[in-house]
Design an enzyme around this catalytic site. Structure first.
Site, PDB file in Angstrom:
ATOM      1  N   ILE A  60      -2.568  -0.128  -8.062  1.00  0.00           N
ATOM      2  CA  ILE A  60      -3.604  -0.996  -7.486  1.00  0.00           C
ATOM      3  C   ILE A  60      -4.636  -0.151  -6.758  1.00  0.00           C
ATOM      4  O   ILE A  60      -5.857  -0.384  -6.877  1.00  0.00           O
ATOM      5  CB  ILE A  60      -2.966  -2.014  -6.520  1.00  0.00           C
ATOM      6  CG1 ILE A  60      -2.068  -2.986  -7.298  1.00  0.00           C
ATOM      7  CG2 ILE A  60      -4.036  -2.777  -5.737  1.00  0.00           C
ATOM      8  CD1 ILE A  60      -1.215  -3.869  -6.406  1.00  0.00           C
ATOM      9  N   ARG A  62      -5.692   2.781  -7.367  1.00  0.00           N
ATOM     10  CA  ARG A  62      -6.600   3.498  -8.268  1.00  0.00           C
ATOM     11  C   ARG A  62      -7.697   2.600  -8.829  1.00  0.00           C
ATOM     12  O   ARG A  62      -8.728   3.102  -9.289  1.00  0.00           O
ATOM     13  CB  ARG A  62      -5.807   4.107  -9.420  1.00  0.00           C
ATOM     14  CG  ARG A  62      -4.813   5.181  -8.997  1.00  0.00           C
ATOM     15  CD  ARG A  62      -4.126   5.811 -10.188  1.00  0.00           C
ATOM     16  NE  ARG A  62      -2.901   6.489  -9.780  1.00  0.00           N
ATOM     17  CZ  ARG A  62      -1.674   6.065 -10.058  1.00  0.00           C
ATOM     18  NH1 ARG A  62      -1.512   4.952 -10.764  1.00  0.00           N
ATOM     19  NH2 ARG A  62      -0.619   6.733  -9.642  1.00  0.00           N
ATOM     20  N   CYS A 161      -7.489 -10.631   9.438  1.00  0.00           N
ATOM     21  CA  CYS A 161      -8.788 -10.439   8.794  1.00  0.00           C
ATOM     22  C   CYS A 161      -9.846 -11.427   9.265  1.00  0.00           C
ATOM     23  O   CYS A 161     -11.041 -11.162   9.112  1.00  0.00           O
ATOM     24  CB  CYS A 161      -8.639 -10.550   7.284  1.00  0.00           C
ATOM     25  SG  CYS A 161      -7.508  -9.357   6.560  1.00  0.00           S
TER      26      CYS A 161
END
Length: 265
Positions: A60, A62, A161
Site C-alpha cells: 500500500i 508504494r 483526523c
C-alpha cells in the site's frame, strides 16, 4: 470518524446567511525534512521480520501516490532507530520542542496575514491527537506567542483526523456566543500533529497484531492555524474566507478505522 460532505442547505446542520463569521488569516508550518515511501520500507526491513501484514502495508505504501511527506527528521533520526519504539516520555519531549515550534510559527503567520495583534485574541482552540500531556502543548504555544494568560484556552483531544474541523466548529460556537453578548471575538485556532516518530510503534502493532494499519503510509508532520472573527470591532483587512456553516456526523462503526491509543509500550 470523520466529517461528511453535505450541501449548503440542510435542516440538521448549521448553515445560515447571517452567521457573520470569517477566517481572517491562515498560517501553516512544515518541518524541514521530506521522506519518501522508501523510508518506511527501510525501517521495516531494518527492525522487523517479514510477514503477510507487513508485506501488505508496504505494498500500500508504494502505491499511495504520495511522493514525499514532511517530517521532523530523516529515516536515520535517533528516536526511530533505537532497539525499541520510543516511549511516551520521549515522544512528549520531542513534541514539546518540535510541535510547539511548528505551532508558534504557524500562529505567527496566521496573525500576520490577519494584521491584528496577540493582544486582540480573545480565545484559543487547539487540537492534536499525537501528543498527550498536562499541561497541553497549547500552554507553551501561548507563552511563546506572548498571549495574555487570561485568554481562554480549549484543547481538544481524542478526535483524530477530524480535529482541525472540530476545533473550527468549537471556535465558531465561541464566536457566536460573543456575538450574542455583542462582544468582539478573535479566536486563534491551532492544529498540530507529529506522526513521523510514531512509525516504530505502528510497525510494532503491525508485527504483533498482524493488522493492516494504513496510517503509517499516509500522515506527515505539520501545524496550521487560523483566526476566526465575528465581525464586531476592527477586522484589520478583508477576510480570507467566510464561515458559512457546518454539519457534524459520526459514521457508524468507524471507531477502529485509523485509530490508535496511548500505550506505555
Amino acid at each position: 470518524m470523520s466529517p461528511s460532505a453535505v450541501p449548503a442547505s440542510t435542516a440538521n446542520g448549521h448553515f445560515e446567511n447571517d452567521l457573520n463569521l470569517s477566517l481572517l488569516g491562515l498560517g501553516v508550518e512544515y518541518p524541514p525534512f521530506l521522506v519518501g515511501p522508501e523510508a518506511l520500507e527501510t525501517l521495516a526491513n531494518r527492525f522487523y521480520p517479514p510477514s503477510a501484514a507487513l508485506k501488505k502495508v508496504l505494498s500500500i505504501n508504494r502505491f499511495t501516490g504520495i511522493e514525499t511527506r514532511a517530517a521532523v527528521g530523516d529515516v536515520n533520526h535517533p528516536l526511530v532507530n533505537k532497539p525499541d519504539a520510543p516511549s511516551i516520555k520521549e515522544l512528549n519531549v520531542l513534541f514539546r520542542e518540535e510541535g510547539v515550534r511548528l505551532s508558534v510559527n504557524a500562529c505567527k503567520k496566521a496573525i500576520g496575514e490577519w494584521g491584528g495583534s496577540v493582544d486582540d485574541i480573545t480565545h484559543i482552540v487547539s487540537t492534536t491527537c499525537t501528543n498527550s500531556a498536562n499541561p497541553g502543548f497549547d500552554h507553551y504555544v501561548v507563552k511563546q506567542l506572548g498571549i495574555r494568560s487570561s485568554v481562554e484556552k480549549i484543547l481538544l483531544h481524542g478526535i483524530g483526523c477530524s480535529g482541525g474541523m472540530a476545533a473550527m466548529r468549537a471556535a465558531a460556537h465561541l464566536a457566536l456566543g460573543s456575538s450574542y453578548q455583542q462582544k468582539p471575538a478573535r479566536i486563534l485556532v491551532l492544529a498540530c500533529e507529529i506522526s513521523s516518530v510514531l512509525v516504530r510503534s505502528e510497525l510494532d502493532s503491525i508485527n504483533e497484531e498482524q493488522s493492516t494499519r494504513v496510517g503509517v503510509c499516509l500522515f506527515s508532520d505539520c501545524a496550521s492555524a487560523t483566526i476566526i472573527g465575528n465581525g464586531i470591532g476592527d477586522e484589520f483587512g478583508e477576510p480570507v474566507y467566510d464561515l458559512l456553516g457546518w454539519k457534524h456526523q459520526i459514521i457508524d462503526d468507524s471507531e477502529e478505522d485509523l485509530g490508535f491509543d496511548v500505550d506505555p509500550l
